[in-house]
Design a protein around this motif. Structure first.
Motif, PDB file in Angstrom:
ATOM      1  N   CYS A 259       0.882  -1.265   0.161  1.00  0.00           N
ATOM      2  CA  CYS A 259       0.018   0.002  -0.121  1.00  0.00           C
ATOM      3  C   CYS A 259       0.743   1.209  -0.111  1.00  0.00           C
ATOM      4  N   CYS A 262      -0.128   4.018   3.181  1.00  0.00           N
ATOM      5  CA  CYS A 262       0.701   3.587   4.407  1.00  0.00           C
ATOM      6  C   CYS A 262       1.843   3.094   4.523  1.00  0.00           C
ATOM      7  N   GLY A 266      -0.621  -0.544   7.111  1.00  0.00           N
ATOM      8  CA  GLY A 266      -2.031  -0.824   7.265  1.00  0.00           C
ATOM      9  C   GLY A 266      -2.862   0.445   7.349  1.00  0.00           C
ATOM     10  N   CYS A 267      -3.796   0.528   6.560  1.00  0.00           N
ATOM     11  CA  CYS A 267      -4.842   1.915   6.673  1.00  0.00           C
ATOM     12  C   CYS A 267      -6.032   1.621   6.251  1.00  0.00           C
ATOM     13  N   CYS A 270      -5.954   0.204   2.460  1.00  0.00           N
ATOM     14  CA  CYS A 270      -5.707  -1.294   2.091  1.00  0.00           C
ATOM     15  C   CYS A 270      -6.553  -2.257   3.163  1.00  0.00           C
TER      16      CYS A 270
HETATM   17 ZN   LIG Z   1      -2.541   1.053   3.341  1.00  0.00          ZN
END
Ligand SMILES: [Zn+2]
Length: 339
Positions: A259, A262, A266-267, A270
């Motif tokens: 992604c 981020c 992790g965000c 995604c």
């Molecule tokens: Zn992300």
């Protein structure tokens, strides 16, 4: 006294000035404290009582006329001045505001540019296609769900004529008319019978790439994908391939990239996995090669395809797909600096 007033009245009526300085001189001569009219006013007290009424009236008439005349001349100069300000023929032209490229065009050109550096050339084909080029030649079974009315726009009077659902139809057209090696990239608009929402539209854009030659392997595909991902999303971008299924490739895969919003941590974009799916790919199914007159025992190839809207979303975080087709200049202006 009356004779003097008459004389000045005649002079006032004939007044003219060719510039502002002359006009100011006239004003001083007639209307200033030491001007001709004030001199007469000063003499007024010496006028005989029985003449005061008439002389007074004529004197007022003279004063008013002189003021009106000088005001009129003044206005004339001012309007001439304004005219000159608005019409300077020597002034250089105001710059013409240029339009901006559409974000879809910007991203499409970027994708084309990357593949052009790998030796791919652009191929284009019609948006109104026949069943053969969109489905049959690409190994779609007769009962494949993609042919279903829900996905494809068929022309009612000619069920064999469709709006292409993918740009793979261009690959078919190139394969049937040219001999390998084939190395093409096909950008274009495609149509699906979908309800329009923030994440789906009845038309969108794809870019597909096709490479057919002797000894083309999955390794070549992976290298091309890795290079594309790094060029498009930055040198730190990682890729991963997941097994998938498409009628026209075997084996098939879907490619995710780390992604880029981020950085893989992790965000919401995604879904907190650190990975986002960006394209489908695979080795061209031998059936497809044979359908298009290419000997699958001699030649092999890979194909890949992606949605340009998807790539644009990743690059620019456009949350609503509909923005791409609304022609809202406030949205389009945001991409002024992007090319
Ligand atoms: Zn992300």
């Amino acid at each position: 006294m009356i004779a003097k007033i008459e004389q000045l009245l005649k002079e006032v009526e004939a007044l003219h000035a060719s510039n502002a300085e002359e006009l100011e001189a006239l004003r001083i001569k007639f209307l200033s404290k030491k001007g001709a009219i004030n001199d007469l006013m000063a003499d007024f007290r010496n006028v005989a009582a029985e003449q005061k009424k008439e002389v007074g009236m004529r004197l007022n008439e003279l004063k008013t006329k002189a003021q009106d005349k000088i005001n009129a001349l003044k206005e004339q100069f001012e309007s001439q001045d304004n005219g000159c300000d608005g019409l300077d023929l020597t002034r250089s032209a105001y710059p013409v505001k240029l339009g901006t490229r559409h974000p879809i065009t910007i991203v499409k050109n970027e994708v084309i540019d990357i593949f052009a550096r790998l030796g791919f050339s652009i191929a284009e084909g019609p948006e109104i296609e026949d069943d053969w080029h969109v489905f049959s030649a690409l190994n779609f079974a007769e009962d494949h769900p993609a042919r279903d009315m829900q996905d494809t726009f068929f022309i009612e009077a000619h069920p064999d004529v469709v709006l292409r659902t993918h740009t793979s139809s261009v690959q078919t057209r190139v394969m049937e008319t040219s001999k390998p090696p084939i190395r093409i990239i096909c950008p274009g608009r495609v149509y699906r019978n979908e309800a329009i929402s923030y994440r789906a539209h009845c038309f969108f854009h794809q870019v597909e790439a096709l490479y057919i030659d002797k000894d083309v392997s999955f390794t070549d595909l992976k290298q091309a994908l890795l290079l594309f991902a790094k060029e498009m999303f930055g040198a730190d971008t990682k890729i991963r391939l997941r097994p998938s299924y498409f009628p026209f490739t075997e084996p098939s895969a879907e490619m995710d990239i780390s992604c880029n919003i981020c950085g893989g941590k992790g965000c919401p974009f995604c879904k907190h996995t650190g990975w986002v799916e960006i394209l489908g790919c695979g080795m061209v199914d031998p059936n497809v090669l044979e359908s298009n007159g290419i000997d699958s025992k001699v030649y092999s190839g890979y194909a890949l395809g992606m949605g340009i809207e998807r790539i644009t979303n990743l690059k620019y975080q456009v949350k609503d797909l509909r923005m791409f087709s609304e022609n809202d200049t406030r949205f389009l202006k945001e991409f002024e600096a992007a090319y």
